[in-house]
Design an enzyme around this catalytic site. Structure first.
Site, PDB file in Angstrom:
ATOM      1  N   ASN A  90     -54.103 -99.291  67.375  1.00  0.00           N
ATOM      2  CA  ASN A  90     -53.143 -98.547  66.571  1.00  0.00           C
ATOM      3  C   ASN A  90     -52.263 -97.599  67.377  1.00  0.00           C
ATOM      4  OD1 ASN A  90     -52.176 -97.089  63.985  1.00  0.00           O
ATOM      5  ND2 ASN A  90     -53.194 -95.464  65.130  1.00  0.00           N
ATOM      6  N   TYR A 155     -38.722 -99.748  72.317  1.00  0.00           N
ATOM      7  CA  TYR A 155     -39.769 -99.839  71.295  1.00  0.00           C
ATOM      8  C   TYR A 155     -39.870-101.260  70.741  1.00  0.00           C
ATOM      9  CZ  TYR A 155     -42.415 -98.900  67.012  1.00  0.00           C
ATOM     10  OH  TYR A 155     -43.354 -98.927  66.017  1.00  0.00           O
TER      11      TYR A 155
END
Length: 253
Positions: A90, A155
């Site tokens: 995560n 990203y």
């Protein structure tokens, strides 16, 4: 019975957002949860909340961009609980401003990739080593950025790399008991997304994203994403591997 009774789950980035929500949910479903993150003080707060509800949790300080800390994370998990059944990758970071390919810097690329891509690979590698005997589930918390190119260049690229890693891991261990899937939310209301400086956003990039997504559709909350991860962590999803699951309430349809 809980859906994760008897399972040991490692969650990175467990100190807030989806990681925190997932840890609490997994513990309620019977898992022994190992919470990993760079900020130990917040980890202890999450652990205390889990234990108040009768859950079992253990914290490990870990910067997933550092190989020795990742190795220690799994070594300590085995030492404390004896096994690893589920890994939720995560932990992740955003660059400031969602910079497009025309504006991203080498520093952005190094920082984003060191955690989102390299860190996820390192954690997956160590998890596979301990899961080879009895199997397990690896869940990569990805993003619609990896699917559609939304967000900043560094990203989006890092999340695209994680999708490839998901397919690679699933292929490598198909039929051998280790499965790997990716969960791709759109915007999630978390401290990371809400703390962005709006004045530094690349508005041209935001405009292009708006053409391909319905901004009026509700965003995900951390618990929404955690519930999808719970399904993939549980034996209910045993036949599922190598899949990319977009969860965005339909905003990118």
């Amino acid at each position: 019975m809980g859906r994760l009774d008897g399972k040991v789950v490692v969650v990175t980035g467990a100190n807030s957002g989806v990681g925190e929500a997932a840890c609490k949910l997994f513990a309620k479903e019977g898992a022994k949860v190992v919470l990993a993150a760079r900020r130990v003080d917040k980890l202890e707060n999450v652990k205390n909340e889990i234990e108040k509800e009768g859950g079992i949790a253990h914290t490990v300080k870990c910067d997933i961009s550092k190989e020795d800390e990742v190795i220690n994370l799994f070594k300590e998990t085995i030492s404390v609980f004896g096994q690893v059944d589920v890994l939720l990758n995560n932990a992740g970071v955003l660059e400031e401003g969602l910079k497009s390919v025309a504006h991203c810097t080498a520093e952005d690329i190094d920082f984003i990739f060191s955690i989102n891509a390299k860190g996820t690979i390192l954690c997956s590698r160590e998890a596979c080593k301990v899961m080879e005997e009895k199997g397990g589930s690896i869940i990569n918390l990805d993003s619609v950025a990896g699917v559609f190119g939304f967000g900043g260049a560094a990203y989006a690229s890092s999340k695209g790399a994680v999708l490839s890693l998901t397919k690679h891991t699933a292929l490598r261990y198909a039929g051998k008991g280790i499965r790997c899937n990716a969960v791709c939310p759109s915007t999630i209301i978390t401290p990371m997304t809400t703390s962005m400086d709006q004045s530094k956003l690349d508005m041209e990039m935001m405009g292009q994203m708006a053409k391909h997504g319905d901004l009026k559709v509700q965003p995900c909350m951390p618990i929404d994403v955690a519930r999808v991860c719970l399904f993939l962590a549980s034996d209910d999803s045993k036949p599922i591997t190598g899949q990319i699951m977009v969860c965005d309430y339909g905003s990118t349809l």
